[in-house]
Design a protein around this motif. Structure first.
Motif, PDB file in Angstrom:
ATOM      1  N   VAL B  24       0.948  -1.338  -0.055  1.00 41.63           N
ATOM      2  CA  VAL B  24      -0.006  -0.099  -0.007  1.00 41.63           C
ATOM      3  C   VAL B  24       0.902   1.289  -0.082  1.00 41.63           C
ATOM      4  O   VAL B  24       0.622   2.173  -0.547  1.00 41.63           O
ATOM      5  CB  VAL B  24      -0.961   0.087   1.193  1.00 41.63           C
ATOM      6  CG1 VAL B  24      -1.455   1.371   1.606  1.00 41.63           C
ATOM      7  CG2 VAL B  24      -2.064  -1.008   1.019  1.00 41.63           C
ATOM      8  N   ALA B  25       1.896   1.244   0.665  1.00 48.21           N
ATOM      9  CA  ALA B  25       2.825   2.425   0.804  1.00 48.21           C
ATOM     10  C   ALA B  25       3.441   2.575  -0.372  1.00 48.21           C
ATOM     11  O   ALA B  25       3.677   3.593  -0.890  1.00 48.21           O
ATOM     12  CB  ALA B  25       3.814   2.069   1.897  1.00 48.21           C
ATOM     13  N   GLY B  26       3.912   1.469  -1.281  1.00 46.37           N
ATOM     14  CA  GLY B  26       4.461   1.606  -2.572  1.00 46.37           C
ATOM     15  C   GLY B  26       3.654   2.041  -3.519  1.00 46.37           C
ATOM     16  O   GLY B  26       3.887   3.287  -4.095  1.00 46.37           O
ATOM     17  N   ILE B  27       2.303   1.760  -3.579  1.00 45.71           N
ATOM     18  CA  ILE B  27       1.431   2.378  -4.180  1.00 45.71           C
ATOM     19  C   ILE B  27       1.229   3.750  -4.224  1.00 45.71           C
ATOM     20  O   ILE B  27       0.936   4.563  -5.122  1.00 45.71           O
ATOM     21  CB  ILE B  27      -0.093   1.658  -4.351  1.00 45.71           C
ATOM     22  CG1 ILE B  27       0.118  -0.009  -4.972  1.00 45.71           C
ATOM     23  CG2 ILE B  27      -1.119   2.188  -5.241  1.00 45.71           C
ATOM     24  CD1 ILE B  27      -1.233  -0.791  -4.464  1.00 45.71           C
ATOM     25  N   GLY B  28       0.939   4.147  -2.859  1.00 47.29           N
ATOM     26  CA  GLY B  28       0.874   5.548  -2.542  1.00 47.29           C
ATOM     27  C   GLY B  28       1.824   6.149  -2.711  1.00 47.29           C
ATOM     28  O   GLY B  28       1.842   7.713  -3.347  1.00 47.29           O
ATOM     29  N   LEU B  29       3.140   5.781  -2.764  1.00 47.82           N
ATOM     30  CA  LEU B  29       4.182   6.706  -2.922  1.00 47.82           C
ATOM     31  C   LEU B  29       4.344   6.919  -4.457  1.00 47.82           C
ATOM     32  O   LEU B  29       4.808   8.018  -4.825  1.00 47.82           O
ATOM     33  CB  LEU B  29       5.534   5.998  -2.761  1.00 47.82           C
ATOM     34  CG  LEU B  29       6.281   6.101  -1.325  1.00 47.82           C
ATOM     35  CD1 LEU B  29       7.157   5.405  -0.822  1.00 47.82           C
ATOM     36  CD2 LEU B  29       6.629   7.713  -1.073  1.00 47.82           C
ATOM     37  N   VAL B  30       3.875   5.903  -5.273  1.00 51.78           N
ATOM     38  CA  VAL B  30       3.958   6.067  -6.843  1.00 51.78           C
ATOM     39  C   VAL B  30       2.700   7.065  -7.197  1.00 51.78           C
ATOM     40  O   VAL B  30       3.024   7.853  -8.110  1.00 51.78           O
ATOM     41  CB  VAL B  30       3.856   4.819  -7.358  1.00 51.78           C
ATOM     42  CG1 VAL B  30       3.622   5.134  -8.955  1.00 51.78           C
ATOM     43  CG2 VAL B  30       5.127   4.045  -7.249  1.00 51.78           C
ATOM     44  N   ARG B  31       1.694   7.003  -6.636  1.00 50.06           N
ATOM     45  CA  ARG B  31       0.543   7.542  -7.168  1.00 50.06           C
ATOM     46  C   ARG B  31       0.155   9.139  -6.525  1.00 50.06           C
ATOM     47  O   ARG B  31      -0.533   9.938  -7.332  1.00 50.06           O
ATOM     48  CB  ARG B  31      -0.946   6.731  -6.974  1.00 50.06           C
ATOM     49  CG  ARG B  31      -0.925   5.598  -7.974  1.00 50.06           C
ATOM     50  CD  ARG B  31      -2.186   4.897  -7.925  1.00 50.06           C
ATOM     51  NE  ARG B  31      -3.243   5.751  -8.151  1.00 50.06           N
ATOM     52  CZ  ARG B  31      -3.622   5.866  -9.301  1.00 50.06           C
ATOM     53  NH1 ARG B  31      -3.214   5.122 -10.270  1.00 50.06           N
ATOM     54  NH2 ARG B  31      -4.673   6.659  -9.325  1.00 50.06           N
ATOM     55  N   LEU B  32       0.695   9.116  -5.316  1.00 48.66           N
ATOM     56  CA  LEU B  32       0.160  10.469  -4.652  1.00 48.66           C
ATOM     57  C   LEU B  32       0.934  11.704  -5.085  1.00 48.66           C
ATOM     58  O   LEU B  32       2.105  11.679  -5.755  1.00 48.66           O
ATOM     59  CB  LEU B  32       0.331  10.358  -3.127  1.00 48.66           C
ATOM     60  CG  LEU B  32      -0.740   9.325  -2.488  1.00 48.66           C
ATOM     61  CD1 LEU B  32      -0.522   9.288  -1.012  1.00 48.66           C
ATOM     62  CD2 LEU B  32      -2.304  10.058  -2.690  1.00 48.66           C
TER      63      LEU B  32
END
Lengths: 136, 129
Positions: B24-32
């Motif tokens: 989840v953190a990886g996805i958030g780091l890429v998308r936010l």
């Protein structure tokens, strides 16, 4: 290996290695592989932000997250192997993992207070950027 | 079913949850979009995800020395990651790396303005008086 066994004489039994627990071997194996795959995927995404990140602070944040992912990986590896050899690595990472981003943040704050404004070459948005406010 | 099997299954679940938080953190780091929102995503595995992994690891290791080390790791992580987050967030705010349109209320801005006004009036008094 021998060192860790000598350090942990109480944990050599079958309970310390769930992978060797006979019938449950495949279930734990699959779980470990799934966890490792998830962690590798997370690490790749964090590394993507580390490479792309437009500002230095983005890279500092991504580096912190990468340290956290690596720590989770070391913890899972320790649990799967039942081998406490890498636990001090975990301890040191939790101790010192934050120094990088603190250094970067402090450096940027110093540059900001010195009046050079934006360290990165992107657009400046904040009107408070480079302001003289010394409020902590 | 002995308690060791229960501990193994629970530990596996904990570690799986921790790994999911890392994803989840990886996805958030890429998308936010900007630094502060990315920090919001990146601090999930730093505290909660790592604690879950440590709990799971402790449930699989089950020896006193290892549990002590894992407890220390959790304590140090909970002590140090807020420091880093504070410094990074402060530097991000000070260098203007945030999206002003997305902020509903900016209390630090009000506090900074108030403090700057007080400081300015004080300096005026000192220079004139």
């Amino acid at each position: 290996m021998g060192v860790s066994m000598a350090l942990r004489p109480t944990a050599v039994g079958a309970g310390a290695r769930p992978l060797a627990a006979g019938t449950e071997l495949s279930a734990y194996d699959v779980t470990a592989v799934v966890i490792a795959a998830l962690l590798v995927g997370a690490g790749l995404m964090v590394t993507l932000r580390l490479v792309l990140g437009p500002t230095t602070l983005d890279r500092a944040v991504a580096l912190d997250a990468l340290v956290a992912v690596v720590m989770a990986g070391v913890g899972v590896q320790t649990a799967v192997q039942g081998n406490a050899f890498y636990l001090p690595v975990l301890l040191v990472l939790s101790f010192l993992g934050f120094t990088g981003s603190v250094g970067v943040a402090r450096f940027m704050a110093l540059r900001d207070e010195a009046g050079t404004g934006d360290v990165d070459e992107s657009q400046d948005t904040g009107e408070e950027s480079g302001g003289p406010g010394e409020v902590r | 079913m002995s308690w060791t099997v229960v501990a193994d299954v629970a530990g596996a679940c904990f570690m799986l949850a921790g790994a999911l938080l890392c994803v989840v953190a990886g996805i958030g780091l890429v998308r936010l979009p900007d630094v502060l929102t990315r920090m919001h995503a990146a601090t999930k595995p730093q505290s909660f995800g790592l604690l879950l992994v440590l709990i799971g690891s402790g449930l699989w290791l089950r020896s006193a020395v290892d549990l002590g080390i894992l407890l220390l790791v959790g304590l140090f992580q909970l002590t140090t990651s807020p420091v880093a987050a504070h410094m990074v967030g402060r530097a991000a705010y000070r260098t203007g790396r945030l999206d002003r349109e997305d902020i509903v209320v900016d209390e630090l801005d009000q506090a900074l303005r108030k403090a700057a006004a007080e400081q300015g009036s004080e300096e005026n008094r000192r220079s004139t008086g």
